[in-house]
Design an enzyme around this catalytic site. Sequence first.
Site, PDB file in Angstrom:
ATOM      1  N   TYR A 130      -1.470  -1.275  10.446  1.00  0.00           N
ATOM      2  CA  TYR A 130      -1.702  -1.528   9.017  1.00  0.00           C
ATOM      3  C   TYR A 130      -0.535  -0.969   8.206  1.00  0.00           C
ATOM      4  O   TYR A 130       0.017  -1.663   7.351  1.00  0.00           O
ATOM      5  CB  TYR A 130      -3.025  -0.907   8.565  1.00  0.00           C
ATOM      6  CG  TYR A 130      -3.315  -1.129   7.098  1.00  0.00           C
ATOM      7  CD1 TYR A 130      -3.780  -2.362   6.643  1.00  0.00           C
ATOM      8  CD2 TYR A 130      -3.110  -0.131   6.154  1.00  0.00           C
ATOM      9  CE1 TYR A 130      -4.044  -2.578   5.292  1.00  0.00           C
ATOM     10  CE2 TYR A 130      -3.369  -0.337   4.801  1.00  0.00           C
ATOM     11  CZ  TYR A 130      -3.827  -1.558   4.385  1.00  0.00           C
ATOM     12  OH  TYR A 130      -4.088  -1.784   3.047  1.00  0.00           O
TER      13      TYR A 130
ATOM     14  N   SER B 167       0.872  -1.187   0.000  1.00  0.00           N
ATOM     15  CA  SER B 167       0.000   0.000   0.000  1.00  0.00           C
ATOM     16  C   SER B 167       0.903   1.228   0.000  1.00  0.00           C
ATOM     17  O   SER B 167       2.053   1.167   0.473  1.00  0.00           O
ATOM     18  CB  SER B 167      -0.859   0.013   1.268  1.00  0.00           C
ATOM     19  OG  SER B 167      -1.400   1.313   1.471  1.00  0.00           O
TER      20      SER B 167
END
Length: 264
Positions: free
Chosen positions: A156, A143
């Site tokens: 995350y 990401s």
Amino acid sequence: MNSPQNHGTALVTGASSGIGAIYAERLAARGFDLLLVARDQERLEVAASMLRDKHGVQVEVLRADLTQKDDVLKLEQRLRSDSSISLLLNNAGVAADGLLANADMDQLERLIQLNVTAVTRLASAAAAGFAKAGRGTIINIASVVALFPERFNATYSASKAYVLSLTQSLNAELDGTGVKVQAVLPGVTRTEIWERSGIDATQIPEDMVMEAGEMVDAALSGLDQGELVTIPSLPDAADWDAFVAARHVMAPNLSKSKAASRYK
Ligand SMILES: NC(=O)c1ccc[n+]([C@@H]2O[C@H](COP(=O)([O-])OP(=O)(O)OC[C@H]3O[C@@H](n4cnc5c(N)ncnc54)[C@H](OP(=O)(O)O)[C@@H]3O)[C@@H](O)[C@H]2O)c1
């Protein structure tokens, strides 16, 4: 439509929705047979049936909860024993919301099991088999928060920084083996991940949100172009090259026998 050419089997984790489901469709269109993995067997079966009909490829469904070691081990075993598997898409992942100080640690532990541990174990099994065969592709979905941890949930972001780092190291380890490695760093992409993790995505400006189809097409184009790291929305690839170059400028000075003079 019949598949133009068989490329072997692509093992896609998190194939029941979002980015993984789109990859499964695009890979089937490219002529890959598929091994679709997720927890929701019913959804996988529906996708499998559609993909068989539309692309004439073989599609197998394998229900697995990748936070459970036994399920991950089964998949590893499959990767090690099935020489028809030529592509691993390490895509299954979850996000989290909120501050680390207030976190539900059991939830974060499951996130780490899925986003980090399973990704690592599957990449290892694929690397072994693919290197032996002298071919194969490992795609890890990271990401953009790997590059900007201050903008998102700590665990995350850290899990995705891990995926980026793992991919860069793995690529160096597999140099000369014929195995392709790619990390994909999507920005905000319209999928179920937001709702699933309890994040209100309606507040995110529309011009920051990419459709999953556009994201996956860009990522596959990056793969075709031989990119190790693909950032689908980054307009100028030179910006990433400059970031990598800055690392290399520091490289000769990162480990020395003497501390820098400003610390004395
Ligand atoms: N959407 C974004 O903005 C965005 C941005 C950057 C990176 N990513 C990354 O893209 C990847 C795909 O996410 P997505 O956005 O497509 O989200 P999604 O629509 O929620 O898809 C997640 C997939 O992972 C599977 N999954 C979740 N928990 C699992 C478990 N314990 N075991 C096995 N499979 C599991 C889900 O299937 P089941 O529920 O059926 O198991 C689903 O197929 C993730 O790694 C995510 O971090 C997404």
